[in-house]
Design a protein around this motif. Structure first.
Motif, PDB file in Angstrom:
ATOM      1  N   GLY A   1       0.888  -1.214   0.026  1.00 21.17           N
ATOM      2  CA  GLY A   1      -0.035  -0.133   0.115  1.00 21.17           C
ATOM      3  C   GLY A   1       0.721   1.126  -0.103  1.00 21.17           C
ATOM      4  O   GLY A   1       1.919   1.296  -0.580  1.00 21.17           O
ATOM      5  N   SER A   2       0.635   2.124   0.886  1.00 24.90           N
ATOM      6  CA  SER A   2       1.131   3.504   0.724  1.00 24.90           C
ATOM      7  C   SER A   2       2.440   3.746   1.483  1.00 24.90           C
ATOM      8  O   SER A   2       3.077   4.509   1.468  1.00 24.90           O
ATOM      9  CB  SER A   2       0.159   4.576   1.138  1.00 24.90           C
ATOM     10  OG  SER A   2      -0.365   4.386   2.632  1.00 24.90           O
ATOM     11  N   ARG A   3       2.415   2.407   2.583  1.00 28.31           N
ATOM     12  CA  ARG A   3       3.717   2.630   3.606  1.00 28.31           C
ATOM     13  C   ARG A   3       4.212   1.441   3.778  1.00 28.31           C
ATOM     14  O   ARG A   3       3.369   0.267   3.775  1.00 28.31           O
ATOM     15  CB  ARG A   3       3.130   3.393   4.893  1.00 28.31           C
ATOM     16  CG  ARG A   3       2.124   2.916   5.597  1.00 28.31           C
ATOM     17  CD  ARG A   3       1.833   3.534   6.866  1.00 28.31           C
ATOM     18  NE  ARG A   3       2.986   3.195   7.827  1.00 28.31           N
ATOM     19  CZ  ARG A   3       3.127   3.673   8.950  1.00 28.31           C
ATOM     20  NH1 ARG A   3       1.986   4.210   9.671  1.00 28.31           N
ATOM     21  NH2 ARG A   3       4.132   3.432   9.764  1.00 28.31           N
ATOM     22  N   ALA A   4       5.461   1.314   4.153  1.00 31.02           N
ATOM     23  CA  ALA A   4       6.137  -0.055   4.434  1.00 31.02           C
ATOM     24  C   ALA A   4       5.979  -0.118   6.212  1.00 31.02           C
ATOM     25  O   ALA A   4       6.273   0.897   6.613  1.00 31.02           O
ATOM     26  CB  ALA A   4       7.411  -0.072   4.187  1.00 31.02           C
ATOM     27  N   TRP A   5       6.083  -1.024   6.879  1.00 29.43           N
ATOM     28  CA  TRP A   5       6.101  -1.600   8.290  1.00 29.43           C
ATOM     29  C   TRP A   5       7.222  -1.955   8.815  1.00 29.43           C
ATOM     30  O   TRP A   5       7.925  -2.546   7.934  1.00 29.43           O
ATOM     31  CB  TRP A   5       4.943  -2.245   8.756  1.00 29.43           C
ATOM     32  CG  TRP A   5       3.636  -1.721   8.263  1.00 29.43           C
ATOM     33  CD1 TRP A   5       3.004  -1.971   6.995  1.00 29.43           C
ATOM     34  CD2 TRP A   5       2.507  -0.930   8.998  1.00 29.43           C
ATOM     35  NE1 TRP A   5       1.786  -1.240   7.315  1.00 29.43           N
ATOM     36  CE2 TRP A   5       1.521  -0.659   8.120  1.00 29.43           C
ATOM     37  CE3 TRP A   5       2.797  -0.216  10.330  1.00 29.43           C
ATOM     38  CZ2 TRP A   5       0.386   0.293   8.565  1.00 29.43           C
ATOM     39  CZ3 TRP A   5       1.800   0.544  10.831  1.00 29.43           C
ATOM     40  CH2 TRP A   5       0.630   0.693   9.977  1.00 29.43           C
ATOM     41  N   LYS A   6       7.699  -2.025   9.909  1.00 27.26           N
ATOM     42  CA  LYS A   6       8.695  -2.363  10.428  1.00 27.26           C
ATOM     43  C   LYS A   6       9.019  -3.718  10.354  1.00 27.26           C
ATOM     44  O   LYS A   6       7.861  -4.504  10.413  1.00 27.26           O
ATOM     45  CB  LYS A   6       8.950  -1.958  12.116  1.00 27.26           C
ATOM     46  CG  LYS A   6      10.124  -2.844  12.761  1.00 27.26           C
ATOM     47  CD  LYS A   6      10.063  -2.375  14.202  1.00 27.26           C
ATOM     48  CE  LYS A   6      11.311  -3.003  14.790  1.00 27.26           C
ATOM     49  NZ  LYS A   6      11.474  -2.717  16.237  1.00 27.26           N
TER      50      LYS A   6
ATOM     51  N   PRO B   1      15.396  -7.232  -7.635  1.00 24.63           N
ATOM     52  CA  PRO B   1      16.322  -6.127  -7.890  1.00 24.63           C
ATOM     53  C   PRO B   1      15.678  -4.680  -7.696  1.00 24.63           C
ATOM     54  O   PRO B   1      15.773  -3.916  -8.546  1.00 24.63           O
ATOM     55  CB  PRO B   1      17.185  -6.161  -8.799  1.00 24.63           C
ATOM     56  CG  PRO B   1      16.231  -6.850  -9.884  1.00 24.63           C
ATOM     57  CD  PRO B   1      15.172  -7.853  -9.022  1.00 24.63           C
ATOM     58  N   ALA B   2      14.397  -4.634  -6.735  1.00 25.96           N
ATOM     59  CA  ALA B   2      13.709  -3.231  -6.601  1.00 25.96           C
ATOM     60  C   ALA B   2      13.816  -3.109  -5.041  1.00 25.96           C
ATOM     61  O   ALA B   2      13.563  -3.948  -4.059  1.00 25.96           O
ATOM     62  CB  ALA B   2      12.139  -3.494  -7.122  1.00 25.96           C
ATOM     63  N   ALA B   3      13.923  -1.942  -4.897  1.00 25.19           N
ATOM     64  CA  ALA B   3      14.493  -1.499  -3.408  1.00 25.19           C
ATOM     65  C   ALA B   3      13.636  -0.449  -2.853  1.00 25.19           C
ATOM     66  O   ALA B   3      13.002   0.493  -3.519  1.00 25.19           O
ATOM     67  CB  ALA B   3      15.974  -1.135  -3.334  1.00 25.19           C
ATOM     68  N   LEU B   4      13.706  -0.401  -1.736  1.00 22.36           N
ATOM     69  CA  LEU B   4      13.353   0.940  -0.875  1.00 22.36           C
ATOM     70  C   LEU B   4      14.584   1.672  -0.081  1.00 22.36           C
ATOM     71  O   LEU B   4      15.716   0.779   0.074  1.00 22.36           O
ATOM     72  CB  LEU B   4      12.328   0.652   0.460  1.00 22.36           C
ATOM     73  CG  LEU B   4      10.932  -0.023   0.011  1.00 22.36           C
ATOM     74  CD1 LEU B   4      10.262  -0.434   1.321  1.00 22.36           C
ATOM     75  CD2 LEU B   4      10.195   0.909  -0.610  1.00 22.36           C
ATOM     76  N   PRO B   5      14.528   2.814   0.244  1.00 19.25           N
ATOM     77  CA  PRO B   5      15.735   3.582   0.733  1.00 19.25           C
ATOM     78  C   PRO B   5      15.787   3.121   2.079  1.00 19.25           C
ATOM     79  O   PRO B   5      16.829   3.424   2.733  1.00 19.25           O
ATOM     80  CB  PRO B   5      15.248   4.977   0.529  1.00 19.25           C
ATOM     81  CG  PRO B   5      13.922   5.341   0.584  1.00 19.25           C
ATOM     82  CD  PRO B   5      13.437   3.781  -0.098  1.00 19.25           C
ATOM     83  N   TYR B   6      14.937   2.468   2.709  1.00 19.21           N
ATOM     84  CA  TYR B   6      15.144   1.934   4.155  1.00 19.21           C
ATOM     85  C   TYR B   6      14.461   0.371   4.177  1.00 19.21           C
ATOM     86  O   TYR B   6      14.016   0.109   3.373  1.00 19.21           O
ATOM     87  CB  TYR B   6      14.102   2.825   5.028  1.00 19.21           C
ATOM     88  CG  TYR B   6      12.755   3.204   4.303  1.00 19.21           C
ATOM     89  CD1 TYR B   6      11.726   2.070   4.780  1.00 19.21           C
ATOM     90  CD2 TYR B   6      12.436   4.255   3.668  1.00 19.21           C
ATOM     91  CE1 TYR B   6      10.468   2.234   4.417  1.00 19.21           C
ATOM     92  CE2 TYR B   6      11.198   4.299   3.443  1.00 19.21           C
ATOM     93  CZ  TYR B   6      10.267   3.529   3.459  1.00 19.21           C
ATOM     94  OH  TYR B   6       9.027   3.574   3.000  1.00 19.21           O
ATOM     95  N   GLU B   7      14.483  -0.139   5.284  1.00 13.64           N
ATOM     96  CA  GLU B   7      14.095  -1.497   5.517  1.00 13.64           C
ATOM     97  C   GLU B   7      12.785  -1.512   5.993  1.00 13.64           C
ATOM     98  O   GLU B   7      12.249  -0.935   6.805  1.00 13.64           O
ATOM     99  CB  GLU B   7      14.798  -2.069   6.439  1.00 13.64           C
ATOM    100  CG  GLU B   7      14.385  -3.786   6.657  1.00 13.64           C
ATOM    101  CD  GLU B   7      15.253  -4.768   7.794  1.00 13.64           C
ATOM    102  OE1 GLU B   7      15.052  -5.793   7.405  1.00 13.64           O
ATOM    103  OE2 GLU B   7      15.791  -4.048   8.454  1.00 13.64           O
ATOM    104  N   GLY B   8      11.852  -2.294   5.270  1.00 11.93           N
ATOM    105  CA  GLY B   8      10.274  -2.361   5.570  1.00 11.93           C
ATOM    106  C   GLY B   8       9.877  -3.409   4.971  1.00 11.93           C
ATOM    107  O   GLY B   8      10.202  -4.027   4.042  1.00 11.93           O
ATOM    108  N   ALA B   9       8.390  -3.779   5.475  1.00 14.86           N
ATOM    109  CA  ALA B   9       7.759  -4.787   5.126  1.00 14.86           C
ATOM    110  C   ALA B   9       6.421  -4.461   4.484  1.00 14.86           C
ATOM    111  O   ALA B   9       5.779  -3.609   5.173  1.00 14.86           O
ATOM    112  CB  ALA B   9       7.852  -5.817   5.904  1.00 14.86           C
ATOM    113  N   PHE B  10       5.587  -5.211   3.766  1.00  9.51           N
ATOM    114  CA  PHE B  10       4.214  -5.026   3.571  1.00  9.51           C
ATOM    115  C   PHE B  10       3.590  -6.451   3.641  1.00  9.51           C
ATOM    116  O   PHE B  10       3.409  -6.981   2.791  1.00  9.51           O
ATOM    117  CB  PHE B  10       4.194  -4.787   1.940  1.00  9.51           C
ATOM    118  CG  PHE B  10       4.738  -3.356   1.547  1.00  9.51           C
ATOM    119  CD1 PHE B  10       4.149  -2.175   1.499  1.00  9.51           C
ATOM    120  CD2 PHE B  10       6.093  -3.286   1.008  1.00  9.51           C
ATOM    121  CE1 PHE B  10       4.724  -1.043   1.171  1.00  9.51           C
ATOM    122  CE2 PHE B  10       6.540  -2.270   0.604  1.00  9.51           C
ATOM    123  CZ  PHE B  10       5.901  -0.983   0.869  1.00  9.51           C
ATOM    124  N   PRO B  11       3.114  -6.528   5.040  1.00  8.67           N
ATOM    125  CA  PRO B  11       2.302  -8.021   5.154  1.00  8.67           C
ATOM    126  C   PRO B  11       1.264  -8.006   4.383  1.00  8.67           C
ATOM    127  O   PRO B  11       0.282  -7.226   4.057  1.00  8.67           O
ATOM    128  CB  PRO B  11       2.000  -7.650   6.829  1.00  8.67           C
ATOM    129  CG  PRO B  11       2.971  -6.668   7.145  1.00  8.67           C
ATOM    130  CD  PRO B  11       3.054  -5.507   6.082  1.00  8.67           C
TER     131      PRO B  11
END
Length: 281
Positions: free
Chosen positions: A143-148, A178-188
Motif C-alpha cells: 500500500g502507501s507505507r512499509a512497516w517495520k 532487484p527493486a528497493a526501498l531507501p530503508y528496510e520495511g515490509a508489506f504484510p
C-alpha cells in the motif's frame, strides 16, 4: 559458490536449503524476478514482476471496463492491470478476479482504482498481466507505507530494503527482485485480500441506503408468490442482497462484509429499482 556469494543483501540465501523431495538430487534455485516498472514511484508498481500481457491495447472505444472486470471475476483471474494515458499511469492488483490493491502517482487503494477507471474513460490504454496466485497474494499487502519488518514463521508479504526485495509466502522465500526501498520495511499480506470499493465520487449509488417497497418486503416473505418468483429469478444471492438493503446496509457495506465484487451488485440493484422492489432513500 561460497556462503557469502549465496547471500541476498539481508542475509537470506538465494537457494532453498530445505531437504530436497525424494528423487530430486538438489533443491531449486529461488527465482529472481525482473520488475515490470523499474524505478516506479508508487510502491505497488515498483514491485510488480515483469509479465507478458494476456490482453493489451484495450480502450474504452471497444471494451467496457466494468464488463472486462466482471469477466476477470468469473475467471478467478490473478494478475495486475495497467492503464497508460500520456505520462499518467495507474495499476491495480487483481486477486481471484477481485481488485484488492491499487496505486497511481499520488493515491493508493480505492482512490487509485478510481484513477485507473478515470484514465481509461479518458482514452487510456489498458493491459492485463497474469501472475501466479502466490505472487499475487504476496503483493496484496503493498500500500502507501512499509512497516517495520518482523519475520515470523508464517510471514506472507514483501520485504524490501536498499539492496532489493524478497517475496515471502508462509515464512518461505519464494522469489527475490532487484527493486528497493531507501530503508528496510515490509508489506504484510492479509490472510484473505479484501475487495476494493469504488469511492463515492465514482459510485455514489453504492454508498447510499435504499428503502424496500411493499413488493420488496413481499419478496422476502417466504409464503408469498412474489418470493417464489424472486427466488427462482435471483437465487439466494439476490435474496441476501435484498435482505441487506432492508437492514439498511449500503451496497458498498454489503460488498465489504460479503467480500463481493461491487460491479456484480450494480446490475442487480438496477433491476430492483426498475421492478419496484426498492426505491432511493
Amino acid at each position: 559458490m561460497s556462503a557469502d556469494e549465496g547471500q541476498h543483501g539481508d542475509g537470506v540465501r538465494r537457494e532453498d536449503r530445505r531437504p530436497p523431495p525424494p528423487g530430486e538430487a538438489e533443491t531449486e534455485l529461488i527465482p529472481e524476478l525482473a520488475p515490470m516498472f523499474p524505478g516506479a514511484a508508487p510502491f505497488l508498481a515498483r514491485f510488480l514482476p515483469h509479465s507478458p500481457p494476456t490482453h493489451t491495447g484495450l480502450n474504452v472505444q471497444f471494451c467496457d471496463l466494468h464488463t472486462f472486470l466482471r469477466y476477470l471475476h468469473e475467471q478467478a483471474w490473478f494478475g495486475y492491470l495497467h492503464v497508460l494515458l500520456a505520462d499518467q499511469h495507474a495499476v491495480v492488483l487483481v486477486f481471484e478476479g477481485r481488485a484488492v490493491t491499487a496505486a497511481a502517482l499520488n493515491t493508493t487503494g480505492e482512490q487509485a482504482l478510481g484513477e485507473l477507471l478515470n484514465l481509461y474513460e479518458q482514452g487510456g490504454v489498458l493491459s492485463a498481466h497474469p501472475l501466479p496466485p502466490t505472487y499475487a497474494h504476496v503483493l496484496s499487502g503493498v500500500g502507501s507505507r512499509a512497516w517495520k519488518f518482523n519475520l515470523t514463521e508464517d510471514f506472507t508479504g514483501l520485504h524490501a530494503c536498499p539492496t532489493g526485495a524478497i517475496f515471502y509466502a508462509g515464512g518461505e522465500v519464494v522469489a527475490t527482485m532487484p527493486a528497493a526501498l531507501p530503508y528496510e520495511g515490509a508489506f504484510p499480506a492479509p490472510l484473505r485480500p479484501q475487495t476494493l470499493i469504488l469511492p463515492r465520487s465514482l459510485a455514489g449509488w453504492a454508498h447510499q441506503q435504499y428503502t424496500l417497497t411493499l413488493r420488496g418486503r413481499d419478496a422476502l416473505n417466504a409464503i408469498t408468490d412474489i418470493h417464489r418468483s424472486f427466488r427462482l429469478q435471483h437465487g439466494t444471492g439476490g435474496l441476501g442482497f435484498l435482505r441487506a438493503l432492508w437492514e439498511k446496509l449500503t451496497p458498498a457495506e454489503y460488498a465489504m462484509r460479503g467480500d463481493l465484487a461491487l460491479h456484480d451488485l450494480e446490475p442487480l440493484l438496477r433491476e430492483f429499482l426498475k421492478t419496484g422492489l426498492v426505491r432511493d432513500g
